[in-house]
Scaffold this active site. Structure first.
Site, short mmCIF file in Angstrom:
data_model
loop_
_atom_site.label_atom_id
_atom_site.label_comp_id
_atom_site.label_asym_id
_atom_site.label_seq_id
_atom_site.Cartn_x
_atom_site.Cartn_y
_atom_site.Cartn_z
CG HIS A 20 -17.18 7.49 8.82
ND1 HIS A 20 -17.73 8.64 9.32
CD2 HIS A 20 -18.05 7.03 7.89
CE1 HIS A 20 -18.89 8.86 8.74
NE2 HIS A 20 -19.10 7.90 7.87
CB THR B 45 -3.56 1.84 1.50
OG1 THR B 45 -2.24 1.28 1.33
CG2 THR B 45 -4.59 0.73 1.52
CE LYS B 46 2.94 1.84 -0.09
NZ LYS B 46 4.15 1.44 0.56
NE ARG C 281 4.03 -6.59 -2.56
CZ ARG C 281 4.71 -7.26 -3.49
NH1 ARG C 281 5.55 -6.62 -4.27
NH2 ARG C 281 4.57 -8.56 -3.63
#
Length: 163
Positions: A78, A125-126, A140
């Protein structure tokens, strides 16, 4: 009485529900799957106990990849900034020769490059580049990893039939 290995039953269920599943995978107990028809799993993949695979936005897991206990791979969520928490989704891709360690959370829309290891407890997250060790919240790059392309997990051969 002949004993049917539980791994075969789990793989059959995934295929019957529309998942594209490669050869020689190992599926442990407690696997949770959302929208299996949008999930593709390569050859020689190990899925440990209590893993969550979310196919709502499309999920691809590359060959010779290990996903360890209680890892969560998400493709939908969401939107926290939306006034009504609108549903959003994006494809998530995990490359070949990856290791997603225990209790890792991978968020929607992320690509984890080939050969990347994600350390236990990390939140991805990336996108992560290929052949690195990544850790942390958010995950990272910690250091480069040697390119060991060509190894096999032998996931199915090394799995206990009853687990």
């Amino acid at each position: 009485m002949q004993i049917i290995p539980v791994n075969i039953v789990r793989i059959l269920c995934l295929r019957l529900l529309g998942a594209r599943v490669g050869a020689g995978i190992a599926v442990n107990h407690g696997l949770q799957v959302r929208v299996p028809r949008r999930i593709a799993i390569g050859d020689d993949v190990f899925l440990a106990e209590d893993v969550i695979l979310d196919g709502r936005g499309g999920l691809t897991i590359g060959a010779h990849t290990s996903i360890n206990s209680r890892a969560q791979i998400w493709t939908a969520q969401h939107d926290w900034a939306s006034p009504d928490f609108a549903f959003v989704s994006a494809p998530t891709v995990i490359g070949d020769y990856c290791w997603i360690s225990a209790n890792v959370v991978v968020l929607p829309g992320v690509t984890i490059g080939e050969g990347t290891v994600v350390a236990a407890g990390s939140v991805v997250t990336k996108d992560l580049e290929p052949w690195i060790l990544a850790a942390g919240v958010p995950a990272r790059k910690i250091r480069d990893r040697p390119d060991v392309r060509g190894y096999r997990l032998d996931a199915a051969a090394n799995k206990n039939w009853f687990w």
